[in-house]
Design a protein around this motif. Structure first.
Motif, PDB file in Angstrom:
ATOM      1  N   PRO A  46       0.833  -1.210   0.000  1.00 18.92           N
ATOM      2  CA  PRO A  46       0.000   0.000   0.000  1.00 18.92           C
ATOM      3  C   PRO A  46       0.866   1.258   0.000  1.00 18.92           C
ATOM      4  O   PRO A  46       1.947   1.281   0.578  1.00 18.92           O
ATOM      5  CB  PRO A  46      -0.820  -0.106   1.291  1.00 18.92           C
ATOM      6  N   GLN A  47       0.379   2.287  -0.678  1.00 16.80           N
ATOM      7  CA  GLN A  47       1.114   3.552  -0.757  1.00 16.80           C
ATOM      8  C   GLN A  47       1.251   4.167   0.635  1.00 16.80           C
ATOM      9  O   GLN A  47       0.413   3.960   1.508  1.00 16.80           O
ATOM     10  CB  GLN A  47       0.375   4.531  -1.681  1.00 16.80           C
ATOM     11  N   LEU A  48       2.300   4.909   0.781  1.00 16.61           N
ATOM     12  CA  LEU A  48       2.534   5.587   2.054  1.00 16.61           C
ATOM     13  C   LEU A  48       1.520   6.708   2.254  1.00 16.61           C
ATOM     14  O   LEU A  48       1.106   7.356   1.290  1.00 16.61           O
ATOM     15  CB  LEU A  48       3.950   6.177   2.080  1.00 16.61           C
ATOM     16  N   PRO A  49       1.131   6.978   3.496  1.00 21.01           N
ATOM     17  CA  PRO A  49       0.226   8.102   3.764  1.00 21.01           C
ATOM     18  C   PRO A  49       0.947   9.434   3.516  1.00 21.01           C
ATOM     19  O   PRO A  49       2.156   9.475   3.291  1.00 21.01           O
ATOM     20  CB  PRO A  49      -0.147   7.921   5.239  1.00 21.01           C
ATOM     21  N   ALA A  50       0.216  10.507   3.588  1.00 22.89           N
ATOM     22  CA  ALA A  50       0.758  11.839   3.285  1.00 22.89           C
ATOM     23  C   ALA A  50       1.986  12.178   4.133  1.00 22.89           C
ATOM     24  O   ALA A  50       2.988  12.649   3.617  1.00 22.89           O
ATOM     25  CB  ALA A  50      -0.329  12.891   3.473  1.00 22.89           C
ATOM     26  N   ASN A  51       1.909  11.975   5.402  1.00 23.08           N
ATOM     27  CA  ASN A  51       3.043  12.260   6.286  1.00 23.08           C
ATOM     28  C   ASN A  51       3.471  10.962   6.986  1.00 23.08           C
ATOM     29  O   ASN A  51       3.144  10.742   8.153  1.00 23.08           O
ATOM     30  CB  ASN A  51       2.662  13.317   7.340  1.00 23.08           C
ATOM     31  N   PRO A  52       4.244  10.125   6.284  1.00 15.61           N
ATOM     32  CA  PRO A  52       4.581   8.824   6.869  1.00 15.61           C
ATOM     33  C   PRO A  52       5.595   8.953   8.005  1.00 15.61           C
ATOM     34  O   PRO A  52       6.434   9.855   8.019  1.00 15.61           O
ATOM     35  CB  PRO A  52       5.202   8.064   5.698  1.00 15.61           C
ATOM     36  N   THR A  53       5.459   8.008   8.918  1.00 15.28           N
ATOM     37  CA  THR A  53       6.437   7.945  10.004  1.00 15.28           C
ATOM     38  C   THR A  53       7.672   7.220   9.482  1.00 15.28           C
ATOM     39  O   THR A  53       7.645   6.594   8.415  1.00 15.28           O
ATOM     40  CB  THR A  53       5.867   7.173  11.212  1.00 15.28           C
ATOM     41  N   VAL A  54       8.732   7.275  10.237  1.00 13.99           N
ATOM     42  CA  VAL A  54       9.970   6.589   9.858  1.00 13.99           C
ATOM     43  C   VAL A  54       9.708   5.076   9.770  1.00 13.99           C
ATOM     44  O   VAL A  54      10.177   4.403   8.852  1.00 13.99           O
ATOM     45  CB  VAL A  54      11.105   6.905  10.862  1.00 13.99           C
ATOM     46  N   THR A  55       8.942   4.560  10.695  1.00 16.98           N
ATOM     47  CA  THR A  55       8.621   3.136  10.699  1.00 16.98           C
ATOM     48  C   THR A  55       7.818   2.755   9.455  1.00 16.98           C
ATOM     49  O   THR A  55       8.088   1.718   8.833  1.00 16.98           O
ATOM     50  CB  THR A  55       7.816   2.772  11.968  1.00 16.98           C
ATOM     51  N   GLN A  56       6.842   3.576   9.089  1.00 19.68           N
ATOM     52  CA  GLN A  56       6.056   3.298   7.885  1.00 19.68           C
ATOM     53  C   GLN A  56       6.938   3.312   6.633  1.00 19.68           C
ATOM     54  O   GLN A  56       6.786   2.468   5.761  1.00 19.68           O
ATOM     55  CB  GLN A  56       4.920   4.322   7.742  1.00 19.68           C
ATOM     56  N   MET A  57       7.855   4.268   6.561  1.00 22.01           N
ATOM     57  CA  MET A  57       8.753   4.338   5.406  1.00 22.01           C
ATOM     58  C   MET A  57       9.668   3.113   5.355  1.00 22.01           C
ATOM     59  O   MET A  57       9.913   2.547   4.290  1.00 22.01           O
ATOM     60  CB  MET A  57       9.587   5.624   5.449  1.00 22.01           C
ATOM     61  N   LYS A  58      10.153   2.709   6.529  1.00 20.52           N
ATOM     62  CA  LYS A  58      11.031   1.538   6.587  1.00 20.52           C
ATOM     63  C   LYS A  58      10.270   0.278   6.157  1.00 20.52           C
ATOM     64  O   LYS A  58      10.766  -0.516   5.364  1.00 20.52           O
ATOM     65  CB  LYS A  58      11.577   1.378   8.004  1.00 20.52           C
ATOM     66  N   ASN A  59       9.056   0.102   6.670  1.00 20.53           N
ATOM     67  CA  ASN A  59       8.242  -1.065   6.311  1.00 20.53           C
ATOM     68  C   ASN A  59       7.915  -1.076   4.818  1.00 20.53           C
ATOM     69  O   ASN A  59       7.968  -2.120   4.171  1.00 20.53           O
ATOM     70  CB  ASN A  59       6.947  -1.108   7.126  1.00 20.53           C
ATOM     71  N   TYR A  60       7.596   0.074   4.278  1.00 22.35           N
ATOM     72  CA  TYR A  60       7.286   0.192   2.854  1.00 22.35           C
ATOM     73  C   TYR A  60       8.508  -0.200   2.021  1.00 22.35           C
ATOM     74  O   TYR A  60       8.408  -0.971   1.061  1.00 22.35           O
ATOM     75  CB  TYR A  60       6.839   1.615   2.518  1.00 22.35           C
ATOM     76  N   SER A  61       9.648   0.304   2.406  1.00 11.60           N
ATOM     77  CA  SER A  61      10.888   0.010   1.694  1.00 11.60           C
ATOM     78  C   SER A  61      11.214  -1.489   1.754  1.00 11.60           C
ATOM     79  O   SER A  61      11.614  -2.096   0.754  1.00 11.60           O
ATOM     80  CB  SER A  61      12.030   0.823   2.298  1.00 11.60           C
ATOM     81  N   GLU A  62      11.028  -2.093   2.918  1.00 15.52           N
ATOM     82  CA  GLU A  62      11.278  -3.534   3.073  1.00 15.52           C
ATOM     83  C   GLU A  62      10.332  -4.359   2.213  1.00 15.52           C
ATOM     84  O   GLU A  62      10.742  -5.347   1.606  1.00 15.52           O
ATOM     85  CB  GLU A  62      11.160  -3.939   4.543  1.00 15.52           C
TER      86      GLU A  62
END
Length: 158
Positions: A46-62
């Motif tokens: 799923p796409q990242l939300p507008a203001n992603p947290t560091v954890t969300q960005m890390k999970n997305y990248s993984e």
């Protein structure tokens, strides 16, 4: 707590023979790295939300990286002759499906293979010159081929 330094062996190499056995081994291998779902499911994370947290960005990248890892494992587990057939595939699922279609065949072909093996199973008889273990080995070889094609034989049938 002590950490386990258990490393997995390299992936099984597929050279064009015994696809069903390679596929079972490869599913287990990819599962050990939590990558089998990526092969089965072609959905993007799923796409990242507008203001992603560091954890969300890390999970997305993984999650994005898993697709490349899985594709890399598939590509490195086939011989060069087989790799040529999947090198233009964009996704790991496409590569897996190309291999499955070419080396396992369509559903109709698999059904015919199962029917032939069931027929062979039904007419199998113990030879005068063989012992029980040899007969059982021949019987289980047919049963395992049927199972590798995705069919099941009941214990009663066996």
């Amino acid at each position: 707590m002590a950490s386990s330094n258990c490393s997995l062996p390299p992936p099984p190499i597929f050279s064009g023979e015994n696809y069903e056995i390679w596929a079972v081994k490869m599913k287990t291998y990819l599962s050990a790295f939590d990558l089998w779902e990526v092969v089965k499911n072609e959905k993007e994370p799923p796409q990242l939300p507008a203001n992603p947290t560091v954890t969300q960005m890390k999970n997305y990248s993984e999650e994005k990286a898993k697709r490349y890892k899985a594709k890399s494992y598939i590509e490195s587990s086939v011989s060069d002759d087989i790799f040529i057939r999947i090198m233009t595939c964009e996704t790991v699922k496409q590569a897996w499906d190309v291999l499955k279609e070419e080396f396992q065949g369509s559903d109709k072909i698999r059904q015919m293979q199962v029917l032939n093996l069931r027929r062979e199973f039904e007419v199998l008889k113990m030879k005068e010159s063989e012992n029980l273990k040899e007969y059982n080995d021949r019987l289980m070889k047919i049963v395992n081929k049927i199972r590798l094609l995705g069919e099941e034989l009941s214990d009663k049938k066996l």
